[in-house]
Design an enzyme around this catalytic site. Structure first.
Site, mmCIF file in Angstrom:
data_model
loop_
_atom_site.group_PDB
_atom_site.id
_atom_site.type_symbol
_atom_site.label_atom_id
_atom_site.label_comp_id
_atom_site.label_asym_id
_atom_site.label_seq_id
_atom_site.Cartn_x
_atom_site.Cartn_y
_atom_site.Cartn_z
ATOM 1 N N LYS A 1 -51.806 9.197 -13.671
ATOM 2 C CA LYS A 1 -51.360 8.367 -12.552
ATOM 3 C C LYS A 1 -51.564 9.063 -11.217
ATOM 4 O O LYS A 1 -51.740 10.268 -11.134
ATOM 5 C CB LYS A 1 -49.909 7.919 -12.772
ATOM 6 C CG LYS A 1 -49.858 6.809 -13.828
ATOM 7 C CD LYS A 1 -48.491 6.212 -14.024
ATOM 8 C CE LYS A 1 -48.600 5.088 -15.081
ATOM 9 N NZ LYS A 1 -47.285 4.611 -15.536
ATOM 10 N N ARG B 1 -46.930 8.237 -23.355
ATOM 11 C CA ARG B 1 -48.025 7.254 -23.405
ATOM 12 C C ARG B 1 -49.212 7.839 -22.649
ATOM 13 O O ARG B 1 -49.115 8.075 -21.455
ATOM 14 C CB ARG B 1 -47.511 5.960 -22.751
ATOM 15 C CG ARG B 1 -48.482 4.810 -22.756
ATOM 16 C CD ARG B 1 -47.855 3.594 -22.081
ATOM 17 N NE ARG B 1 -48.806 2.487 -22.026
ATOM 18 C CZ ARG B 1 -49.757 2.372 -21.124
ATOM 19 N NH1 ARG B 1 -49.880 3.273 -20.168
ATOM 20 N NH2 ARG B 1 -50.585 1.347 -21.141
HETATM 21 N N1 PMM Z 1 -47.934 2.304 -17.441
HETATM 22 C C1 PMM Z 1 -48.986 1.468 -17.449
HETATM 23 C C2 PMM Z 1 -49.046 0.409 -18.384
HETATM 24 N N2 PMM Z 1 -48.072 0.228 -19.302
HETATM 25 N N3 PMM Z 1 -46.019 0.890 -20.245
HETATM 26 C C3 PMM Z 1 -44.951 1.698 -20.232
HETATM 27 N N4 PMM Z 1 -43.949 1.499 -21.129
HETATM 28 N N5 PMM Z 1 -44.824 2.722 -19.342
HETATM 29 C C4 PMM Z 1 -45.777 2.978 -18.394
HETATM 30 O O1 PMM Z 1 -45.595 3.925 -17.586
HETATM 31 C C5 PMM Z 1 -46.925 2.129 -18.359
HETATM 32 C C6 PMM Z 1 -47.006 1.080 -19.308
HETATM 33 C C7 PMM Z 1 -50.068 1.640 -16.444
HETATM 34 O O2 PMM Z 1 -50.927 2.664 -16.788
HETATM 35 P P1 PMM Z 1 -52.403 2.432 -17.420
HETATM 36 O O3 PMM Z 1 -53.155 1.493 -16.524
HETATM 37 O O4 PMM Z 1 -52.986 3.798 -17.481
HETATM 38 O O5 PMM Z 1 -52.242 1.829 -18.806
#
Ligand code: PMM
Length: 289
Positions: A227, A266
């Protein structure tokens, strides 16, 4: 004394038996996610990527069809279903534990019917008033993230009196509403929502006060991977570190999250985080081998 993190009830066996922080590999079946947008838009490439993530150390995969990058517009429900369901179904059939990243109850239901074992809702139920009832009925673990608004407006919503206090208070409103609608409290996971309506210093303050989240007693998921706040922390002469060079920083957040008791991280690139959580577990004394 147990060094295992608090985890939700109702997990598939391979995750229920894990005595360390779990590593969730990300599959964004989107044309425009900030880190991997467009790479896995074809179902077949997304499915292959899911197996590759598992081979690379993921314990489960998180499949999402709607980009959450700041400024992104929503996509229609049928498009979201078209993107995610074939991927969920193919991976789940092969025994891969799958979570579905969606704000829509209809998509959550279809994904669980196709084999998903966890619902990951970045809106914590705020985007769809039927989500809690559907999750309660499905009986799967539910990840409730702190969220203030859709991607096209979240940049303007990053204002807090006291970010830790405000995020916890707002998250608890969602968690209590979920329980009132019948979601089993032991199946709820909380997530501070790094980067969602948050500036870099908000994210760092939330991480600095990690214990305030563990004190709540719910399992915790941390999504820091690649991020923007990590890019800023690594900037040279004001130039942020490029997205694809943020994995070591992501793994550093994994070490600290696992040390502080997170249930799950994640990430896009699982190997480093998997190694990191194994080291943390051995350090804590959880590995007798
Ligand atoms: N961040 C993204 C998408 N889904 N879900 C949870 N539970 N927590 C997060 O911090 C989160 C998420 C956005 O990041 P990406 O575009 O790299 O998937």
């Amino acid at each position: 004394m147990s060094h295992s993190p608090v985890r939700p009830d109702g997990l598939p066996l391979s995750l229920a038996q894990l005595d360390r922080c779990a590593v969730m590999g990300i599959i964004n079946v989107t044309p425009d996610s900030f880190s991997d947008g467009g790479r896995w838009l074809e179902s077949s490439t997304a499915i292959d990527h899911g197996f590759a993530l598992m081979a690379d150390g993921a314990d489960l995969v998180d499949i999402g069809g709607e980009s959450t990058r700041p400024g992104a517009e929503r996509i229609p429900e049928d498009e979201e279903l078209r993107r995610v369901i074939p991927v969920v179904s193919a991976l789940a059939q092969q025994g891969v534990p799958v979570s579905i990243d969606t704000m829509r109850a209809s998509v959550a239901r279809a994904a669980v019917e196709a084999g998903a074992a966890i619902v990951n809702d970045i809106s914590g139920g705020a985007a769809d008033e039927t989500m809690y009832a559907v999750v309660a009925e499905l009986g799967v673990p539910y990840i409730a993230m702190h969220w203030r608004g859709f991607s096209n407006e979240m940049e303007q919503l990053a204002n807090y009196e006291n970010v830790v206090h405000d995020v916890i208070a707002e998250l608890m409103v969602r968690v209590n509403a979920a329980q009132a609608a019948g979601v089993d409290p032991r199946r709820i996971v909380i997530d501070p929502g790094l980067g969602f309506a948050k500036k870099a210093h908000h994210n760092w303050e939330l991480l600095r006060q990690f214990h305030r989240f563990t004190e709540l007693g719910y399992p915790i998921l941390i999504g820091a991977a690649r991020k923007r706040f990590l890019g800023s922390a690594l900037a040279i002469d004001g130039e942020p570190r490029p997205v694809e060079q943020r994995d070591a920083a992501t793994d550093a957040v994994t070490v600290l999250s696992a040390t502080h008791g997170a249930w799950c991280v994640r990430v896009h690139s699982p190997r480093g985080s998997r190694d990191a959580v194994c080291v943390v577990q051995a350090w804590k004394g959880g590995d007798e081998s």
